[in-house]
Design an enzyme around this catalytic site. Structure first.
Site, short mmCIF file in Angstrom:
data_model
loop_
_atom_site.label_atom_id
_atom_site.label_comp_id
_atom_site.label_asym_id
_atom_site.label_seq_id
_atom_site.Cartn_x
_atom_site.Cartn_y
_atom_site.Cartn_z
N THR A 125 0.89 -1.48 0.47
CA THR A 125 -0.42 -0.38 0.27
C THR A 125 1.24 0.77 -0.10
O THR A 125 1.68 1.17 0.68
CB THR A 125 -0.89 0.24 0.93
N ASP A 126 0.30 2.21 -0.33
CA ASP A 126 0.79 3.07 -0.28
C ASP A 126 1.09 4.15 0.72
O ASP A 126 2.25 5.03 1.26
CB ASP A 126 0.29 4.96 -1.37
N GLU A 127 0.43 3.78 2.20
CA GLU A 127 0.00 3.56 3.79
C GLU A 127 1.78 3.67 4.01
O GLU A 127 2.47 4.42 5.36
CB GLU A 127 -0.72 3.41 4.20
N TYR A 149 -1.23 -0.14 11.27
CA TYR A 149 -1.76 -1.47 9.92
C TYR A 149 0.04 -0.85 9.20
O TYR A 149 0.32 -1.55 8.70
CB TYR A 149 -3.01 -0.88 9.22
N1 NAD Z 1 -8.47 -1.68 0.17
C1 NAD Z 1 -7.23 -0.94 -0.16
O1 NAD Z 1 -7.88 0.55 0.04
C2 NAD Z 1 -5.89 -1.20 -0.10
C3 NAD Z 1 -5.31 -0.14 -0.80
C4 NAD Z 1 -4.10 -0.89 -1.35
C5 NAD Z 1 -3.51 -1.97 -0.72
N2 NAD Z 1 -4.78 -2.68 -0.54
C6 NAD Z 1 -3.92 -4.06 0.27
O2 NAD Z 1 -4.59 -4.78 -1.01
C7 NAD Z 1 -4.62 -6.60 -0.15
C8 NAD Z 1 -6.18 -6.56 -0.68
O3 NAD Z 1 -7.07 -5.77 0.49
P1 NAD Z 1 -8.48 -5.49 0.45
O4 NAD Z 1 -9.11 -4.06 0.48
O5 NAD Z 1 -9.67 -6.53 -0.72
O6 NAD Z 1 -8.32 -6.27 1.57
P2 NAD Z 1 -10.01 -7.41 2.35
O7 NAD Z 1 -9.80 -7.02 4.11
O8 NAD Z 1 -10.76 -6.82 1.49
O9 NAD Z 1 -9.66 -8.58 2.11
C9 NAD Z 1 -8.20 -9.69 2.57
C10 NAD Z 1 -8.32 -10.98 2.17
O10 NAD Z 1 -7.92 -11.45 2.95
C11 NAD Z 1 -8.27 -12.65 3.19
N3 NAD Z 1 -7.28 -13.36 4.99
C12 NAD Z 1 -6.93 -12.72 5.66
N4 NAD Z 1 -5.40 -12.80 7.02
C13 NAD Z 1 -6.05 -13.96 5.76
C14 NAD Z 1 -4.65 -15.07 5.89
N5 NAD Z 1 -3.99 -15.19 7.31
N6 NAD Z 1 -4.53 -15.88 5.22
C15 NAD Z 1 -4.88 -16.11 3.82
N7 NAD Z 1 -5.88 -14.96 4.03
C16 NAD Z 1 -5.77 -14.79 4.30
C17 NAD Z 1 -9.22 -12.22 3.95
O11 NAD Z 1 -10.34 -13.01 4.37
C18 NAD Z 1 -10.02 -11.34 2.94
O12 NAD Z 1 -10.73 -12.36 1.82
C19 NAD Z 1 -4.31 -5.99 1.22
O13 NAD Z 1 -2.78 -6.63 1.22
C20 NAD Z 1 -4.78 -4.95 1.36
O14 NAD Z 1 -3.15 -3.70 2.22
C21 NAD Z 1 -5.03 -2.42 -0.22
#
Ligand code: NAD
Length: 342
Positions: A125-127, A149
């Site tokens: 993430t950009d964070e 986080y």
């Molecule tokens: N949502 C955003 O705005 C955003 C922005 C930048 C980066 N990201 C990154 O993108 C990725 C996906 O984000 P998202 O918003 O889809 O998240 P989300 O929380 O919607 O989904 C996460 C998924 O991972 C699964 N999960 C959690 N712990 C697990 C484990 N130990 N083993 C296997 N599966 C597991 C969950 O069941 C879920 O399906 C993350 O790595 C997040 O850090 C998200």
């Protein structure tokens, strides 16, 4: 090509599965997901019917599960979306974040090395850059996370970086911007506010809502990740963004308009993230553009389309907001500030 998508039942992971099925017509897609509160198989209802897709329940920090899948499925590529991903939950409890976002990444790296994967793409993430008042982060900017986080995501990334250097692991990193779109668990700003406004409840805005976020649609975020998986240079990190900066209040105004609510539905609350609340995120995307990729979705139109998606897909989100876990989190995090407006 057999791609293991970890966290594929989550928000961006599921968008990636849809995109990969379309753009990689020969590939098999294997999904590993722990189905935490944020993972939802109904998000993948259509994709799971596809004979090219195989789903496994399980945690990325379990080496037996991960290695068993790599062996049984002949995985060639791995894209890691699995994470605890909600900033506000990490303010209450960070142990599960470290388990998944740091130790889980280590487990995937060990397995990738053992089974000689062709590519491992880690979704970050950009964070991890922290906050920037003016200008933009580039991929060379220092990693200075401010929240529990983003610190856990930075920890995972640093393990990737070290594995590339120490073991020659063929890994890449993407750092995505704040993401919006359908199938987003209703706890982060946009989907949380949409479902509250649909239900005629006030939305808790931290402070004056002047924090700036750079937004990208989940289909664009997933598309950028897929492009980096195919065309990125091993060992490199790529920002995936849309250069689309908005204050939180600007976003809230669009949500109010599209749900037919007025300013009275805004409740300003003290910022519960205190000094950890980043003021502004902004990054350059020249490196990804040089690989020949650009986002396609226009922000305001796509945000309004997202609101309409929530209005017509209550059967997807209504059961999620009725769970005891969800209610407990909302009460714990927003209860004191929202009071009778909870
Ligand atoms: N949502 C955003 O705005 C955003 C922005 C930048 C980066 N990201 C990154 O993108 C990725 C996906 O984000 P998202 O918003 O889809 O998240 P989300 O929380 O919607 O989904 C996460 C998924 O991972 C699964 N999960 C959690 N712990 C697990 C484990 N130990 N083993 C296997 N599966 C597991 C969950 O069941 C879920 O399906 C993350 O790595 C997040 O850090 C998200």
């Amino acid at each position: 090509m057999t791609v293991l998508v970890t966290g594929g039942a989550g928000f961006i992971g599921s968008a990636f599965v849809r995109q990969a099925l379309k753009d990689l017509p020969e590939a098999r897609i294997v999904i590993l997901d722990a189905l935490t509160y944020a993972g939802n198989l109904s998000t993948l209802e259509n994709e799971l019917k596809n004979p090219r897709v195989q789903f496994y329940p399980g945690k990325i920090q379990d080496p037996t599960v991960v290695e068993g899948i790599l062996k049984a499925e002949g995985v060639t590529h791995l894209v890691n979306f699995a994470a605890e991903s909600h900033n506000d939950r990490a303010m209450l409890e960070v142990g599960s974040f470290i388990q998944t976002d740091v130790y889980g990444v280590y487990t995937l790296l060990e397995a990738a090395r053992k089974f000689k994967l062709e590519r491992l793409l880690h979704v970050s993430t950009d964070e991890v850059y922290g906050s920037i008042d003016t200008g933009h982060f580039t991929e060379a900017s220092p990693i200075e996370p401010n929240t529990p986080y983003s610190a856990s995501k930075a920890g995972g990334e640093l393990q990737i970086r070290a594995a590339i250097k120490a073991h020659g692991t063929p890994a890449l990193i993407t750092r995505g911007g704040n993401t919006y779109g359908p199938y987003h668990f209703p706890e982060k700003l946009i989907p949380f506010f949409i479902v509250r406004l649909i239900d005629g409840k006030k939305v808790p805005v931290y402070g004056d809502g002047s924090q700036v976020r750079e937004w990208i649609h989940c289909d664009d975020h997933a598309g950028g990740i897929l492009h980096v998986l195919q065309h990125g240079q091993i060992g490199e990190a790529y920002n995936v963004g849309d250069k689309n900066e908005r204050t939180n209040m600007e976003v809230v105004k669009i949500l109010l308009e599209e749900t037919g609510r007025d300013q009275n539905f805004i409740k300003s609350i003290p910022d519960p993230r205190r000094g950890a609340h980043d003021k502004r995120y902004s990054m350059t995307t020249d490196k990804l553009e040089a690989l020949g990729w650009k986002p396609k979705k226009p922000f305001e139109e796509s945000l309004r389309e997202t609101v309409r998606w929530y209005k017509s897909n209550e059967s997807w989100w209504r059961p999620l907001v009725q769970t005891e876990d969800y209610q407990r989190f909302i009460r714990a995090f927003y209860g004191p500030a929202l009071g009778e407006d909870l």
